[in-house]
Motif scaffolding. Structure first.
Motif, PDB file in Angstrom:
ATOM      1  N   LYS A 250     -14.329  -3.532 -29.468  1.00 18.52           N
ATOM      2  CA  LYS A 250     -13.549  -4.760 -29.573  1.00 18.52           C
ATOM      3  C   LYS A 250     -14.377  -5.878 -30.202  1.00 18.52           C
ATOM      4  O   LYS A 250     -15.603  -5.824 -30.242  1.00 18.52           O
ATOM      5  N   ASN A 251     -13.668  -6.930 -30.670  1.00 18.77           N
ATOM      6  CA  ASN A 251     -14.361  -8.082 -31.244  1.00 18.77           C
ATOM      7  C   ASN A 251     -14.582  -9.151 -30.179  1.00 18.77           C
ATOM      8  O   ASN A 251     -14.271  -8.954 -28.994  1.00 18.77           O
ATOM      9  N   GLN A 252     -15.091 -10.304 -30.588  1.00 22.76           N
ATOM     10  CA  GLN A 252     -15.447 -11.343 -29.618  1.00 22.76           C
ATOM     11  C   GLN A 252     -14.237 -11.965 -28.925  1.00 22.76           C
ATOM     12  O   GLN A 252     -14.378 -12.625 -27.890  1.00 22.76           O
ATOM     13  N   GLN A 253     -13.044 -11.765 -29.460  1.00 25.71           N
ATOM     14  CA  GLN A 253     -11.833 -12.255 -28.804  1.00 25.71           C
ATOM     15  C   GLN A 253     -11.210 -11.208 -27.864  1.00 25.71           C
ATOM     16  O   GLN A 253     -10.150 -11.426 -27.295  1.00 25.71           O
ATOM     17  N   GLY A 254     -11.889 -10.072 -27.718  1.00 26.82           N
ATOM     18  CA  GLY A 254     -11.361  -9.011 -26.872  1.00 26.82           C
ATOM     19  C   GLY A 254     -10.270  -8.195 -27.535  1.00 26.82           C
ATOM     20  O   GLY A 254      -9.568  -7.425 -26.868  1.00 26.82           O
ATOM     21  N   GLU A 255     -10.115  -8.338 -28.849  1.00 29.50           N
ATOM     22  CA  GLU A 255      -9.110  -7.573 -29.589  1.00 29.50           C
ATOM     23  C   GLU A 255      -9.730  -6.275 -30.089  1.00 29.50           C
ATOM     24  O   GLU A 255     -10.900  -6.236 -30.481  1.00 29.50           O
TER      25      GLU A 255
END
Length: 287
Positions: free
Chosen positions: A142-147
């Motif tokens: 996942k990325n830093q936005q939790g996506e």
């Protein structure tokens, strides 16, 4: 002498007999579909070579408990892990690289990959999960936005010690699988709640009376190894004088060496150094 009617599914032999053979692949398919997202449900699968020696003679090899591929191309590593192991998460990631790399083709290639799943059935709880009641953990990139950045690489871990329900408390298919993974060997007869289609097959496959003499001997050795390893874990948890705990660990390691378990495997499973295990081996050789 074996007195149980059914095998212990947390032993190497029991796990592979149930999930790792062509005649029983319907059981593995059902289990996988219980924990996989609907878009990756398996209709059929093929077992692959569970030993990957890497791309060159210098590469470290990986040996999976079960390695298979679905009819739509997804790759699955399915493993039973009976005790905490140093860098277990690192090993999971490393193992996942093999089914990724083997998808490369010679010549022009657009790098399109099929999904890779690592499924770990754990007879322990991760240290950082002790206060989390969640039994099944699904790990994605996942990325830093939790996506979700990449949805074709997933690690699914089942922490069996957290599952404490009894037969009358089971609410769904997933819980029935968890119950059997933990308690099958304790049953004398198939409970009414577990007499649906796939579980009827499971009880047939898992009945020790159907084993050949060679299979029984193999299972007995696998069961002894499992019990010795469990004793290592239990001993490490006991309170009391350190000398007593250490002596207990050394005796269990000695038993594992007598059962021809490799030094490397014992080190990984117990956390003891290879040098310590080799010193125990040397003492045995002098007797």
């Amino acid at each position: 002498m074996l007195r149980d009617r059914y095998i212990n599914l947390l032993t190497d032999f029991g796990f592979k007999r149930l999930f790792g053979t062509e005649p029983n692949k319907d059981l593995l398919i059902d289990f996988l579909n219980t924990i996989l997202p609907p878009e990756h449900h398996v209709r059929d699968l093929t077992y692959r070579n569970n030993e990957n020696i890497g791309n060159t003679t210098l590469d470290r090899k990986a040996i999976f408990d079960i390695y298979c591929e679905s009819d739509s191309g997804e790759k699955f590593i399915v493993e039973i892990q009976k005790a905490k192991q140093n860098y277990f998460k690192d090993r999971s990631v490393y193992y996942a690289t093999f089914p990724i790399q083997e998808q490369a083709t010679r010549g022009d290639w657009n790098y399109q990959l099929t999904a890779v799943y690592t499924v770990g059935i754990l007879d322990f709880i991760f240290d950082d999960h002790k206060d989390d009641p969640t039994i099944m953990h699904v790990v994605e990139l996942k990325n830093q936005q939790g996506e979700v950045f990449y949805d074709k690489l997933k690690f699914i871990y089942l922490e069996l010690p957290k599952f404490t329900k009894q037969i009358e408390q089971l609410n769904n298919h997933f819980e029935k699988w968890l119950f059997l993974l933990k308690h099958l060997y304790e049953l004398d007869t198939p409970p009414a709640a577990l007499q649906e289609g796939v579980f009827r097959r499971l009880f047939e496959v898992a009945e020790i009376a159907q084993f050949s003499p060679i299979e029984r001997e193999t299972y007995e050795n696998s069961l002894k190894y499992y019990r010795d390893l469990k004793n290592v874990v239990d001993t490490s948890r006991e309170e009391g004088r350190e000398e007593g705990r250490e002596e207990g660990r050394r005796e269990i390691v000695a038993n594992m060496l007598r059962a021809n378990v490799s030094v490397e495997s014992i080190s990984q499973m117990t956390g003891l150094s290879i040098a310590t295990i080799q010193s125990i081996q040397a003492a045995l050789d002098q007797r």
